[in-house]
Every structure is written in C-alpha cells, then in structure tokens.
Design a protein around this motif. Sequence first.
Motif, short mmCIF file in Angstrom:
data_model
loop_
_atom_site.label_atom_id
_atom_site.label_comp_id
_atom_site.label_asym_id
_atom_site.label_seq_id
_atom_site.Cartn_x
_atom_site.Cartn_y
_atom_site.Cartn_z
N GLY A 111 0.43 -1.13 -0.12
CA GLY A 111 0.00 0.15 -0.18
C GLY A 111 0.69 1.31 -0.08
O GLY A 111 0.16 2.39 -0.09
N LEU A 112 2.19 1.31 0.00
CA LEU A 112 3.08 2.37 0.04
C LEU A 112 3.76 2.60 -1.16
O LEU A 112 4.28 1.69 -2.02
CB LEU A 112 4.31 2.20 1.24
CG LEU A 112 5.09 3.28 1.65
CD1 LEU A 112 4.22 4.57 2.15
CD2 LEU A 112 6.22 2.91 2.37
N VAL A 113 3.44 3.80 -1.80
CA VAL A 113 4.17 4.21 -3.11
C VAL A 113 4.92 5.64 -2.73
O VAL A 113 4.51 6.39 -1.94
CB VAL A 113 2.73 4.68 -4.01
CG1 VAL A 113 3.57 5.04 -5.40
CG2 VAL A 113 2.01 3.41 -4.16
N MET A 114 5.94 5.52 -3.25
CA MET A 114 6.88 6.39 -3.38
C MET A 114 6.96 7.25 -4.66
O MET A 114 7.06 6.75 -5.87
CB MET A 114 8.46 6.23 -3.10
CG MET A 114 9.50 7.25 -2.99
SD MET A 114 11.19 6.63 -2.51
CE MET A 114 11.36 5.76 -3.74
N ARG A 153 -1.89 3.93 1.12
CA ARG A 153 -3.55 3.42 0.82
C ARG A 153 -3.87 2.57 2.13
O ARG A 153 -3.15 1.45 2.29
CB ARG A 153 -3.54 2.74 -0.35
CG ARG A 153 -3.46 3.78 -1.57
CD ARG A 153 -3.78 2.91 -3.08
NE ARG A 153 -2.79 1.75 -3.10
CZ ARG A 153 -1.64 2.19 -4.08
NH1 ARG A 153 -1.31 3.03 -4.42
NH2 ARG A 153 -0.80 0.87 -4.05
N MET A 154 -5.06 2.80 2.55
CA MET A 154 -5.63 2.18 3.69
C MET A 154 -5.84 0.79 3.45
O MET A 154 -6.62 0.20 2.61
CB MET A 154 -6.31 2.81 4.58
CG MET A 154 -6.17 4.38 4.90
SD MET A 154 -4.98 4.43 6.02
CE MET A 154 -4.63 6.30 6.07
N PRO A 155 -5.31 -0.24 4.14
CA PRO A 155 -5.48 -1.60 3.80
C PRO A 155 -6.50 -2.04 4.01
O PRO A 155 -7.32 -2.93 3.46
CB PRO A 155 -4.45 -2.48 4.72
CG PRO A 155 -4.28 -1.43 5.89
CD PRO A 155 -4.22 -0.02 5.16
N LYS A 215 -9.80 3.33 -1.01
CA LYS A 215 -10.43 4.96 -1.38
C LYS A 215 -9.83 6.08 -0.22
O LYS A 215 -10.13 7.13 -0.61
CB LYS A 215 -11.83 4.89 -1.62
CG LYS A 215 -12.45 3.94 -2.73
CD LYS A 215 -13.71 4.18 -2.71
CE LYS A 215 -14.40 3.05 -3.80
NZ LYS A 215 -13.82 3.12 -5.03
N MET A 216 -9.22 5.24 0.75
CA MET A 216 -8.70 6.57 1.85
C MET A 216 -7.11 6.31 1.85
O MET A 216 -6.47 5.10 1.66
CB MET A 216 -9.25 6.35 3.14
CG MET A 216 -10.58 6.67 3.30
SD MET A 216 -11.16 6.23 4.83
CE MET A 216 -10.16 7.38 5.89
N SER A 217 -6.42 7.40 1.94
CA SER A 217 -4.90 7.08 1.87
C SER A 217 -4.38 8.40 2.72
O SER A 217 -4.96 9.18 2.79
CB SER A 217 -4.43 7.33 0.43
OG SER A 217 -4.55 8.77 -0.06
N ALA A 218 -3.11 8.38 3.00
CA ALA A 218 -2.41 9.20 3.83
C ALA A 218 -0.98 9.55 3.14
O ALA A 218 -0.56 8.75 2.63
CB ALA A 218 -1.94 9.14 5.28
N ALA A 219 -0.48 10.88 2.90
CA ALA A 219 0.41 11.07 2.12
C ALA A 219 1.23 12.27 2.98
O ALA A 219 1.04 12.96 3.54
CB ALA A 219 0.05 11.81 0.97
N LEU A 220 2.56 12.09 2.59
CA LEU A 220 3.63 13.12 3.20
C LEU A 220 4.23 13.40 1.94
O LEU A 220 5.04 12.82 0.99
CB LEU A 220 4.69 12.19 4.10
CG LEU A 220 5.58 13.15 4.67
CD1 LEU A 220 4.69 14.15 5.93
CD2 LEU A 220 6.56 12.20 5.68
N LEU A 221 4.59 14.94 1.88
CA LEU A 221 5.27 15.64 0.72
C LEU A 221 6.01 16.50 0.89
O LEU A 221 5.88 17.43 1.69
CB LEU A 221 4.23 16.06 -0.39
CG LEU A 221 4.50 16.97 -1.54
CD1 LEU A 221 5.19 15.92 -2.48
CD2 LEU A 221 3.60 17.54 -2.04
N PHE A 222 7.51 16.31 0.63
CA PHE A 222 8.59 17.44 0.83
C PHE A 222 8.72 17.94 -0.46
O PHE A 222 8.94 17.55 -1.59
CB PHE A 222 9.81 16.68 1.33
CG PHE A 222 10.82 17.49 1.19
CD1 PHE A 222 11.11 18.49 2.38
CD2 PHE A 222 11.89 17.42 0.18
CE1 PHE A 222 12.18 19.51 2.17
CE2 PHE A 222 13.05 18.51 0.37
CZ PHE A 222 13.07 19.34 1.30
N THR A 223 8.80 19.38 -0.30
CA THR A 223 8.99 20.21 -1.86
C THR A 223 10.08 21.39 -1.31
O THR A 223 10.20 21.78 -0.44
CB THR A 223 7.68 21.14 -1.96
OG1 THR A 223 6.51 20.34 -2.23
CG2 THR A 223 8.12 21.92 -3.05
#
Length: 359
Positions: A220-223, A306-308, A312-320
């Motif tokens: 469920g983890l995508v980079m 993506r929540m197992p 249809k729910m997910s949490a994300a962390l974004l560095f810019t």
Amino acid sequence: YISFPLLGSTNLNTSGALGLSDLLYESPDGNGLVTFMHPSVSADNFMERVEAGNRLALELDLNVFSVGFFALGGYNTFDVALHSNTGLNVPYDVFSFLKAMDGGTYNFANLNIASRNYIDIALGHSHKLSEDFTFGVRLKALLGVAYANFLVDRMNVEMNGERWMIDANGYVATALGGRFTYAQDGMLNGYDGAKFGIRGFGLGVDLGFEYDLTNIGTEGLVMSVSITDLGFMRWKDVSTAGFSPEPYLFEGFDDIALGGAEGTTIEEHMEALGNDLGEMFVLGDKGVADKDEVLSSTLHIGLEYRMPFYDKMSAALLFTNRFNKLYPCHQLSLMFNFSPLKWLNFAISGTNSNLGMGL
C-alpha cells in the motif's frame, strides 16, 4: 481527457512573511489608516515582526488547453499554460531605515522586486517500465511574455552630516517591448513603449518516477520523486539601468510619517514616498542586450499509504524544495485523502515551511 481555460487547472498561490496588518495600522484619530512609519506605531513592536529577509511571492499557473491520451505504450499529454511568478524581497535594514531614520549604517543587499511571465507548450509521456515502476518526462518550449527585475547586490546607506552617503551596486532590467528613458544628466526617469509580444524563448524539462513498494514488504506504500523546471530562458532586447559606480549623496525624505499629516491621504503620502525613493536609487543607462536565466527548479519527494481496510482512503507525506537564492521554499505537508468516486475527492492537509505553518 481534454480541458479548456477556466474549465481546467488553475492555481493561484501567495506566500509571505509579512501581511498587510503588519504594514498598515488604524489612525490614532480613528479616521483611516497609517503605515508602520507613522509616529503612533511603536518602533520596537513593529521591528519584532520583521525578519532578516521579508519575502512575498505570487504565483499563477493557468491552463489554456490540455489533452491526454494513451499511445506509444504509455500515457501522453499535450499542454499549453500561462505562468506568472512575481516576488518581493525586502531586507530587515530597509524597514529599520524607513522606521528609525536615526543615523548609523544600513545594508540593503538583496532588495529585489521581480516578475517573470511566460507561456509553456509541453509534451509529456509516462511509461510503466515494470509492474511497480513508472517513469515520466515532460519537454517544454517556453515563450517569454514579460520580464522585469530590480536587484540590489550591494547598497550601503550611511549618515553623512544631514545627508545620506550611498554606495550601491545593482540594476533594473525589463523586457516589455520598450526602452528606459533618461534625463539630460543621464539618469533614469521613465519607461516608454511597452507593448504585448513575445519577449523571449527557452526550453525546459520535468522528470519524475513512481515506485510501488508493495513487493518489498510495504503493501500500500507508494513513493514518488520529481524535479520540475530544469532549463533556461533567454529574454530578448532587455533594457537595463544600473547604479552609479561612484558613491553619491541622498538628501532624505520630505515627509516620512505617512498618513499623519493633516489634510492629506495615505495614497498621497505613498506617492510622495515613491518620488523620494526615485531620488534615492540613482540609475544610469547600461544598454540593451539579451539576458539568459536559469529556471528555478523544484524538487518533490512524496510517500502515499493506501489504507488496507479501505483503498479509497490514503495518507500522504510530501516534501517540496524550490531552488531559488532569494525566494527559497522548503515545505513539508501531511495530507489525508478520501476518494469515494473517480471524479470526487476530499482532502485535508497541514503544511510547515520556512514561511510558516498552514492548514
């Protein structure tokens, strides 16, 4: 897909360290507003709000036309978009000088006002190289529309008797279709002939990839990683004026307490301040020539989980991270997404950056 102006992607972003509430205050008599330079505004309280570099940035990205389709073994896009990037950087000493005017020495280095406006015509392609790995590239032709840049590399302002001695290095440059005009003494006094047209050309590229980490034990983890705006712009026929190479004297301001004189408005005082600043910045002709600039690139590194129990729910962390000497941006965002339908998405995000926090 296909999109048209106002129906496609439009993004307007503003960021800054100072707001209007830091610069404008209620008049002591309750009638209108005064600026931070008014005697009723405490110097200590105001200067506590000022940082070493006080930045304001305004960015507009407007989709004019775009289309996406599957072909060549991947997904392809064609886009035409308008980009406008305007920034203001005011050093601490500028505010200290305008507020205090009590002698001493001030340093205005890195004072900057700049605006770059261009159209990009882009062709993109993303390709799934394996079940887990997708790579994308976007090539862009850039058409410059308008360019203006006032940059102070060095400006030391020192009290000399009842006048100010100024030693400065910097320039103002524009590509607007016209030319600077100069008085008989050779000093800048205006601009003439601005008109719409193509003022420059450039090339750019965006690169990125997405990697699904499921097969290495993190289901469920995508980079994702991307870097955008690698390239350059050449502005044509840039009219430039530069500071006098020799130190010069400035007599000072006629009315520094803006908005405080009886019978006058803050607008009238702002106009008077602008006239005085025109005398403070002594600029002479540096000619007309083409100017090359490297684009300000941006790095994005993201992780989405993506929540197992409900995909249809997910949490994300974004560095810019935006690579820009005067307007750097280092930002970390945490987002929660809920997409019950393909065409419907709800999201909430919190951000911490070098410019502050937001929700």
